[in-house]
Design an enzyme around this catalytic site. Structure first.
Site, PDB file in Angstrom:
ATOM      1  N   THR A 163     -12.676 -11.632 -23.689  1.00 48.15           N
ATOM      2  CA  THR A 163     -12.488 -10.203 -23.468  1.00 48.15           C
ATOM      3  C   THR A 163     -12.006  -9.883 -22.061  1.00 48.15           C
ATOM      4  OG1 THR A 163     -14.879 -10.242 -23.296  1.00 48.15           O
ATOM      5  CG2 THR A 163     -13.953  -9.181 -25.224  1.00 48.15           C
ATOM      6  N   HIS A 223     -17.671 -14.199 -15.304  1.00 51.13           N
ATOM      7  CA  HIS A 223     -18.547 -13.784 -14.216  1.00 51.13           C
ATOM      8  C   HIS A 223     -19.850 -14.559 -14.309  1.00 51.13           C
ATOM      9  CE1 HIS A 223     -20.616 -11.248 -17.156  1.00 51.13           C
ATOM     10  NE2 HIS A 223     -19.428 -10.792 -17.517  1.00 51.13           N
ATOM     11  N   HIS A 239     -21.825 -15.415 -17.389  1.00 51.64           N
ATOM     12  CA  HIS A 239     -21.415 -16.449 -18.340  1.00 51.64           C
ATOM     13  C   HIS A 239     -21.900 -17.836 -17.953  1.00 51.64           C
ATOM     14  CE1 HIS A 239     -17.927 -13.556 -18.970  1.00 51.64           C
ATOM     15  NE2 HIS A 239     -18.396 -13.709 -20.175  1.00 51.64           N
ATOM     16  N   LYS A 280     -23.852  -4.281 -26.748  1.00 53.05           N
ATOM     17  CA  LYS A 280     -23.495  -2.885 -26.487  1.00 53.05           C
ATOM     18  C   LYS A 280     -23.192  -2.096 -27.747  1.00 53.05           C
ATOM     19  CE  LYS A 280     -22.305  -1.438 -21.985  1.00 53.05           C
ATOM     20  NZ  LYS A 280     -21.312  -0.878 -21.098  1.00 53.05           N
ATOM     21  N   ARG A 314     -15.557  -2.386 -28.459  1.00 51.71           N
ATOM     22  CA  ARG A 314     -14.756  -3.146 -27.497  1.00 51.71           C
ATOM     23  C   ARG A 314     -13.289  -2.750 -27.606  1.00 51.71           C
ATOM     24  NH1 ARG A 314     -18.212  -8.043 -27.218  1.00 51.71           N
ATOM     25  NH2 ARG A 314     -20.134  -6.988 -26.738  1.00 51.71           N
ATOM     26  N   GLN A 335     -18.805 -15.867 -37.356  1.00 49.92           N
ATOM     27  CA  GLN A 335     -19.274 -16.897 -36.438  1.00 49.92           C
ATOM     28  C   GLN A 335     -19.779 -18.115 -37.213  1.00 49.92           C
ATOM     29  OE1 GLN A 335     -21.408 -15.430 -33.074  1.00 49.92           O
ATOM     30  NE2 GLN A 335     -22.323 -17.400 -32.620  1.00 49.92           N
ATOM     31  N   ASP A 359     -29.226 -13.917 -27.759  1.00 47.91           N
ATOM     32  CA  ASP A 359     -28.857 -12.810 -28.640  1.00 47.91           C
ATOM     33  C   ASP A 359     -27.992 -13.290 -29.810  1.00 47.91           C
ATOM     34  OD1 ASP A 359     -26.930 -13.480 -26.790  1.00 47.91           O
ATOM     35  OD2 ASP A 359     -26.062 -11.480 -26.723  1.00 47.91           O
ATOM     36  N   LYS A 407     -30.707  -7.246 -16.010  1.00 43.89           N
ATOM     37  CA  LYS A 407     -29.726  -8.249 -16.392  1.00 43.89           C
ATOM     38  C   LYS A 407     -29.153  -8.901 -15.151  1.00 43.89           C
ATOM     39  CE  LYS A 407     -27.494  -7.794 -20.799  1.00 43.89           C
ATOM     40  NZ  LYS A 407     -26.846  -6.618 -21.356  1.00 43.89           N
ATOM     41  N   LYS A 436     -25.120  -9.025 -11.796  1.00 43.50           N
ATOM     42  CA  LYS A 436     -24.407  -7.862 -11.306  1.00 43.50           C
ATOM     43  C   LYS A 436     -24.900  -7.577  -9.904  1.00 43.50           C
ATOM     44  CE  LYS A 436     -22.732  -6.475 -15.395  1.00 43.50           C
ATOM     45  NZ  LYS A 436     -22.423  -5.418 -16.320  1.00 43.50           N
ATOM     46  N   THR A 437     -24.006  -7.058  -9.117  1.00 43.68           N
ATOM     47  CA  THR A 437     -24.419  -6.576  -7.830  1.00 43.68           C
ATOM     48  C   THR A 437     -23.648  -5.304  -7.591  1.00 43.68           C
ATOM     49  OG1 THR A 437     -24.691  -7.084  -5.505  1.00 43.68           O
ATOM     50  CG2 THR A 437     -22.732  -7.943  -6.561  1.00 43.68           C
TER      51      THR A 437
END
Length: 424
Positions: free
Chosen positions: A40, A45, A48, A82, A86, A169, A190, A225, A228-229
């Site tokens: 995607t 990041h 992953h 989410k 997408r 999947q 998940d 989560k 992230k920053t």
RNA sequence: GGUGGGCUUCCCGAGCGGUCAAAGGGGGCAGACUGUAAAUCUGCUGCGGUAGCUUCGGUGGUUCGAAUCCACCGCCCACCA
């Protein structure tokens, strides 16, 4: 080395489908396994990274990874996660992203001993009726409804498209099992429902045993989560997240998380990690330096990691300048000598200073330290803006060429966000 | 297809026709304190060189004036079919 135990001790295993046999298979055989990634974005990041590190360990233990790029499934969108839909990707997009993915993965795993596949290659030719008959008939809706990921969405609603995701999947696993003798699947926690659907389909279609494991979902000690920053993802692409900032992301982790992160994201032996994580008070900072150095080295290479380490320590000081803390990390061999290098930079042309010069607020915005002029103005008003380590108090000031001593200026938003402005 | 409920700024959520750029919380950012940590306290948190400008699913309308009223459309949820 017992790879299964290694994974377990380092915290990689969240759930497994076959508790009795997984260890045996992983230690006594060489298997082919797969992990799927959604193409995607054009960069991975740190969110992953956990499955990637898992793949890495498995590959180092002699197993063969298949990296599956979900070119087809990305068009459907996994419901787990989410609620917002997408964006639809074009084929070109997916191809580009897949190439970028491969490039970035190559720093963590050896791509020569890995197989890259894209599920668009087999989904493209699938006929709907055939699929329904061959695959759909093997699935029980009753069972699917009981799956946790679906159950949650049942409260808020789930479209048929998303509901079908697990079939897709599962089909991936079936194909990979058939064509590559892929016997294990790994994924995020998940993914459990989808993954179990896969092992079952493999059994029913190919009559072969397969198993699967999930990795835990990474949360920091705050239960947020990970990865992230400042509300933004920390990217592996140095264009999006500078190497310095990447280093800093790890360096600034929570005390309570260091041990866990060292387990996941470095190769240091467990015994050593336990010692490092147990360090008290300020000494724990050395553990964070080691974490940051090792993680940066993996993602960007040794030379860049060293630069980031020295640059950061130059700014903030060395946690263990005398080297009292024992570590097998190469960081120990780096001399504690600060260098002025590799700060994130931003260039402006001297022409931009013509006339009245450049408004300092605008410069803060342009260089990416602030989101907007208003943001920059607020930063200055709040006393968080620095120019050459002096607090900026006058937000109306304009910078002219004479302000650029040696052709550069250092701006800071807060103590930690630095940008070196270079005049050219 | 029917009936009812909903769609508000990053998220949750409050919003009498004017005093709403929109309460409160979360998150985020900055300051103080620290160890480049956590906790705590404080400030900020649509854009704008501060005159203004653009937001409250979309489009039109009523009105001097609308996130608030009306119409239509879109999407979501619940129950019924």
């Amino acid at each position: 080395m017992n790879i299964y135990k290694e994974l377990k001790d380092r915290g990689f295993i969240y759930q497994e489908t076959d508790v009795e046999n997984t260890e045996k298979i992983l230690t006594e055989e060489k298997v082919t396994f797969y992990v799927g990634f959604d193409p995607t974005g054009s960069s991975l990041h740190v969110g992953h990274l956990l499955p990637i590190m898992g793949m890495r360990l498995l590959q180092q233990a002699g197993h063969t990874p298949i990296v599956l790029v979900g070119g087809a499934t990305a068009l459907v969108g996994d419901p787990s996660g989410k609620s917002s839909a997408r964006p639809i990707l074009t084929k070109e997009n997916v191809a580009e992203n897949a190439a970028a993915l491969k490039e970035q993965l190559s720093r963590f795993i050896s791509i020569d001993n890995a197989i890259f596949v894209n599920n668009i290659d087999w989904f493209e030719g699938v006929k709907y009726i055939d699929f329904l008959r061959d695959i759909g008939s093997k699935f029980s809706v009753n069972k699917m409804l009981a799956a946790e990921s679906v159950k949650q969405r049942l409260e808020t609603g789930i479209s048929y498209l998303e509901f079908s995701y697990s079939l897709l999947q599962a089909y991936d696993f079936y194909i990979l099992n058939r064509d590559h003798n892929c016997r294990m699947q790994f994924g995020g926690q998940d993914q459990w429902g989808n993954i179990v659907a896969g092992t079952e389909l493999v059994r029913r279609m190919n009559g072969s045993q397969s198993c699967a494991m999930t990795f835990p979902l990474l949360l920091n000690s705050q239960g947020e989560k990970f990865g992230k920053t400042a509300g933004a993802a920390v990217w592996l692409d140095p264009e999006r997240t500078s190497i310095f900032d990447y280093y800093q992301f790890w360096r600034n982790c929570d005390d309570a998380d260091v041990g866990k992160l060292l387990c996941y994201f470095t190769n240091l032996p467990l015994a050593e990690i336990n010692d490092l994580a147990a360090l008290e008070a300020p000494a724990i900072n050395r553990a964070k330096e080691i974490l940051a150095y090792e993680a940066t080295k993996l993602a960007h290479g040794k030379a860049e990691a060293e630069k980031a380490y020295l640059a950061a320590c130059g700014k903030f000081g060395f946690a263990d300048p005398k080297g009292d803390i024992i570590t097998s990390s190469e960081v120990a061999s780096i001399k504690s000598q600060a260098i002025e290098a590799d700060l994130p930079t931003y260039e402006i042309a001297s022409g931009e200073l013509a006339g009245d010069g450049m408004w300092i607020v605008k410069l803060f915005t342009d260089c990416g330290l602030c989101k907007s002029n208003g943001d920059a103005r607020r930063l200055i008003k709040g006393g968080g803006a620095y120019m050459n380590d002096e607090r900026v108090s006058n937000m109306d000031q304009n910078l002219v060429e004479a302000d650029f001593v040696d052709g550069s200026i250092t701006l800071k938003a807060g103590k930690k966000n630095i940008r070196k402005i270079i005049l050219r």
